[in-house]
Design an enzyme around this catalytic site. Structure first.
Site, mmCIF file in Angstrom:
data_model
loop_
_atom_site.group_PDB
_atom_site.id
_atom_site.type_symbol
_atom_site.label_atom_id
_atom_site.label_comp_id
_atom_site.label_asym_id
_atom_site.label_seq_id
_atom_site.Cartn_x
_atom_site.Cartn_y
_atom_site.Cartn_z
ATOM 1 N N CYS A 58 2.520 -32.323 32.913
ATOM 2 C CA CYS A 58 1.099 -32.683 32.878
ATOM 3 C C CYS A 58 0.216 -31.465 32.598
ATOM 4 O O CYS A 58 -0.826 -31.573 31.967
ATOM 5 C CB CYS A 58 0.679 -33.296 34.214
ATOM 6 S SG CYS A 58 1.780 -34.568 34.840
ATOM 7 N N ASP A 90 3.215 -34.741 41.163
ATOM 8 C CA ASP A 90 3.565 -35.966 41.882
ATOM 9 C C ASP A 90 4.969 -36.430 41.523
ATOM 10 O O ASP A 90 5.690 -36.979 42.355
ATOM 11 C CB ASP A 90 2.554 -37.071 41.564
ATOM 12 C CG ASP A 90 1.263 -36.883 42.332
ATOM 13 O OD1 ASP A 90 1.018 -35.772 42.819
ATOM 14 O OD2 ASP A 90 0.486 -37.851 42.437
ATOM 15 N N CYS A 131 -2.241 -33.364 35.981
ATOM 16 C CA CYS A 131 -1.543 -34.207 36.942
ATOM 17 C C CYS A 131 -2.547 -34.885 37.877
ATOM 18 O O CYS A 131 -3.705 -34.473 37.993
ATOM 19 C CB CYS A 131 -0.533 -33.380 37.732
ATOM 20 S SG CYS A 131 0.747 -34.355 38.557
ATOM 21 N N ASP A 132 -2.074 -35.911 38.587
ATOM 22 C CA ASP A 132 -2.955 -36.867 39.261
ATOM 23 C C ASP A 132 -4.082 -36.240 40.080
ATOM 24 O O ASP A 132 -5.249 -36.594 39.931
ATOM 25 C CB ASP A 132 -2.137 -37.764 40.188
ATOM 26 C CG ASP A 132 -1.212 -38.691 39.424
ATOM 27 O OD1 ASP A 132 -1.154 -38.585 38.193
ATOM 28 O OD2 ASP A 132 -0.540 -39.506 40.060
ATOM 29 N N LYS A 133 -3.760 -35.346 41.014
ATOM 30 C CA LYS A 133 -4.780 -34.844 41.945
ATOM 31 C C LYS A 133 -5.639 -33.756 41.336
ATOM 32 O O LYS A 133 -6.678 -33.396 41.887
ATOM 33 C CB LYS A 133 -4.129 -34.335 43.234
ATOM 34 C CG LYS A 133 -3.190 -35.331 43.901
ATOM 35 C CD LYS A 133 -3.813 -36.707 44.066
ATOM 36 C CE LYS A 133 -2.808 -37.719 44.584
ATOM 37 N NZ LYS A 133 -1.687 -37.988 43.657
ATOM 38 N N CYS A 203 1.817 -38.888 32.609
ATOM 39 C CA CYS A 203 2.483 -40.174 32.396
ATOM 40 C C CYS A 203 1.609 -41.070 31.510
ATOM 41 O O CYS A 203 0.383 -41.098 31.665
ATOM 42 C CB CYS A 203 2.765 -40.858 33.729
ATOM 43 S SG CYS A 203 3.932 -39.944 34.770
ATOM 44 N N GLU A 453 2.612 -40.897 48.587
ATOM 45 C CA GLU A 453 2.796 -42.026 47.684
ATOM 46 C C GLU A 453 4.183 -42.615 47.888
ATOM 47 O O GLU A 453 5.138 -41.898 48.198
ATOM 48 C CB GLU A 453 2.654 -41.586 46.226
ATOM 49 C CG GLU A 453 1.244 -41.207 45.844
ATOM 50 C CD GLU A 453 1.128 -40.805 44.387
ATOM 51 O OE1 GLU A 453 2.179 -40.713 43.703
ATOM 52 O OE2 GLU A 453 0.012 -40.568 43.926
ATOM 53 N N SER A 479 1.574 -44.622 43.967
ATOM 54 C CA SER A 479 1.352 -44.057 42.650
ATOM 55 C C SER A 479 0.639 -45.083 41.788
ATOM 56 O O SER A 479 0.763 -46.296 42.007
ATOM 57 C CB SER A 479 2.697 -43.700 42.017
ATOM 58 O OG SER A 479 2.559 -43.499 40.627
#
Length: 572
Positions: A58, A90, A131-133, A203, A453, A479
């Site tokens: 990511c 993640d 990435c997510d966070k 993703c 998650e 997630s």
């Protein structure tokens, strides 16, 4: 009234605190040691932050985009200072103790960016996350600092292809469950593993990273077109350069500050974008946290109101068919917003990064393609792809993604697990049956701590072909890639004595996603008796970052934040 571009910047330059006057001679020596001269020292100073690193695909491709943004800053008359901050993958931290650090990293990112920008008195900020966070962390920092800011998402990876069909990381997670169920061979899983993630980037489905990227555009903190363009497209360099130029225009008074953009109206617009695309349930955690930085009380109840009134119009994975790349070709975030605006589901007078209204910025956007994005008058589902449930099992609310679900009502006996590992072991061994409601507790913000998650567990269930034959309820998170009848963020959490702490094996639980209800079918007097003897779960001694986090973090329905919000930047 517009100013002549040759005028001095309209906004005060905080950086002058560090360079002007005889007593700043030592400060200037540090700048000269980095190659600056009189001309560059006289320019506005702009921080360019990314989460570039080698711990996740990511973030692996962010550096070239940050370099392009630096060029844009110089073209706009400023001088860039690049720095990086942490990220936690993640994907790599999933389904083990490392996942406790994922949500914690959101706060670390926001805090570290604040520390650098305040410590060096930078005048403006450009941020890159993947990435997510990293996305909400950087957005929170920008709103907290309220200096001229532009965010840019690093982009999603291209999907792989396996046996003629698109493949992504979520297929690998679910493939493990399929092997355990005997419906896939280990050799096939190994083949899938090597095919599903072919490039750098996040993703590719409408999971948390792409959801929050869409949020960044909708809030007006990012340039249009940046959210859904794949990470490997070189056009991203032009957009990054434009982001650097844009932050300089804002610094010169030609655009809004973050707290001008993050308003109740824009937050409701962002919720609508999440609902319309079947986005990540994590948005229900991150949007209240971003609002908190602006001093706006925006809780899960506010999120629920918008989710309920917004139709699902985008057919995106994990509940649908298409990926970020497909949405990019179908017009990106703007196509979704145009459809929602035409249907009357957005506040068209919300501001954008350019200083124009959302309605003005979408005026030339084409109508939706009808496949990836539908007209709001012909939705996939009349209400949003994410639903907030309430009831005596979750008085503060819980979140479920209904996009793609065939079963919207469920009732069954509870199978109670006091941590994720215990439930995962039972699932691996198939020690559960159709009709069960699996309960995972003690995984909330405080109880975890860190609110892990549960994709590892939920993907196993789905891969075993049980995705809608059982339900799962937790005070932890999911997630954005989770699918199936999975309900998370249940509050109050178990560690706070929430009702989920009182559930026992065999208790009947009713889930009704149409009516937004989550009920524990146990008489109130029996629950009162259980509460009298309830004791918090014992856990290992905490130290370090998790100890600090557990002491500070607030409840999930308010964003799981760790400070009082809406900080001002003292002058001088």
């Amino acid at each position: 009234m517009k100013r002549d571009p040759s005028d001095s910047p309209a906004r005060p330059l905080r950086s002058r605190l560090t360079v002007e006057g005889m007593d700043r001679t030592p400060h200037r020596t540090f700048l000269r040691a980095m190659g600056l001269d009189d001309e560059t020292i006289a320019r506005p100073f702009v921080g360019v932050v990314s989460t570039q690193g080698e711990n996740t695909p990511c973030s692996l491709g962010l550096r070239p985009q940050a370099e392009a943004a630096k060029t844009g800053v110089v073209m706009g008359g400023g001088w860039p200072f690049e720095f990086t901050t942490v990220s936690v993958s993640d994907g790599v931290s999933m389904n083990h103790r490392g996942m406790r650090m994922s949500l914690v990293s959101r706060e670390l990112i926001a805090d570290s960016v604040e520390a650098v920008v305040r410590g060096h008195a930078y005048d403006a900020l450009v941020g890159f996350g993947g990435c997510d966070k990293t996305l909400p962390g950087l957005l929170m920092a920008m709103v907290r600092l309220n200096c001229p800011s532009v965010f840019m998402y690093g982009g999603a990876m291209l999907p792989g292809e396996w046996r003629g069909k698109p493949a992504s990381t979520v297929n690998a997670y679910e493939g493990v469950g399929a092997v355990l169920a005997g419906t896939m061979s280990e050799a096939d899983l190994a083949s899938l593993e090597r095919a599903c993630s072919p490039t750098v980037g996040s993703c590719p489905g409408q999971f948390t990273a792409n959801t929050m990227a869409m949020v960044s555009e909708t809030l007006g903190l990012a340039l249009p077109g940046t959210a859904m363009m794949p990470a490997v497209f070189t056009e991203r360099l032009a957009l990054a350069r434009a982001s650097g130029q844009a932050v300089m225009r804002i610094l010169q008074g030609y655009g809004p500050l973050p707290r001008d953009l993050v308003t109740r109206k824009s937050l409701e617009n962002a919720c609508a974008a999440v609902a319309a695309t079947g986005g990540s349930t994590n948005a229900g955690l991150h949007l209240p946290a971003i609002a908190h930085e602006a001093g706006i009380r925006f809780t899960l109840d506010d999120v629920a109101d918008v989710f309920h009134r917004t139709p699902l119009i985008a057919d995106l994975q994990p509940g649908g068919r298409f990926l970020a790349r497909d949405l990019h070709y179908a017009g990106g975030t703007s196509a979704v917003l145009r459809s929602l605006l035409d249907g009357g589901y957005l506040h068209g007078d919300a501001l954008t990064l350019a200083g124009t209204t959302l309605r003005e910025s979408l005026a030339q956007v084409a109508a939706p393609d009808g496949q990836v994005v539908r007209s709001a008058s012909a939705p996939i589902h009349a209400t949003g792809g994410v639903v907030v449930l309430k009831g005596n099992l979750a008085p503060d609310g819980a979140l479920v993604k209904i996009a793609g679900l065939k079963t919207l009502a469920f009732e069954g006996p509870a199978r109670v697990f006091d941590c994720e590992e215990d439930c995962t072991e039972a699932v691996r061994n198939r020690a559960y049956k159709a009709g069960d409601v699996l309960i995972i507790r003690n995984e909330g913000p405080v109880g975890g701590p860190g609110m892990r998650e549960m994709l590892g567990t939920t993907a196993l269930i789905y891969g075993q072909g049980m995705g809608e034959k059982v339900a799962l309820v937790t005070d932890g998170r999911f997630s954005g890639a989770t699918r199936g009848l999975c309900i998370g963020y249940a509050g109050p959490e178990s560690a706070a004595g929430g009702p989920i702490a009182l559930v026992r094996d065999g208790d009947r639980i009713r889930i009704d996603c149409e009516r937004a209800i989550l009920e524990l079918l146990v008489p109130a007097d029996e629950l009162a008796r259980r509460r009298e003897v309830w004791q918090p779960a014992r856990r290992e001694r905490l130290a370090g970052v998790l100890e600090k986090y557990a002491r500070l973090v607030g409840p999930a329905h308010q964003g799981a934040v760790t400070h009082s919000g809406a900080m001002a930047w003292p002058e001088g």
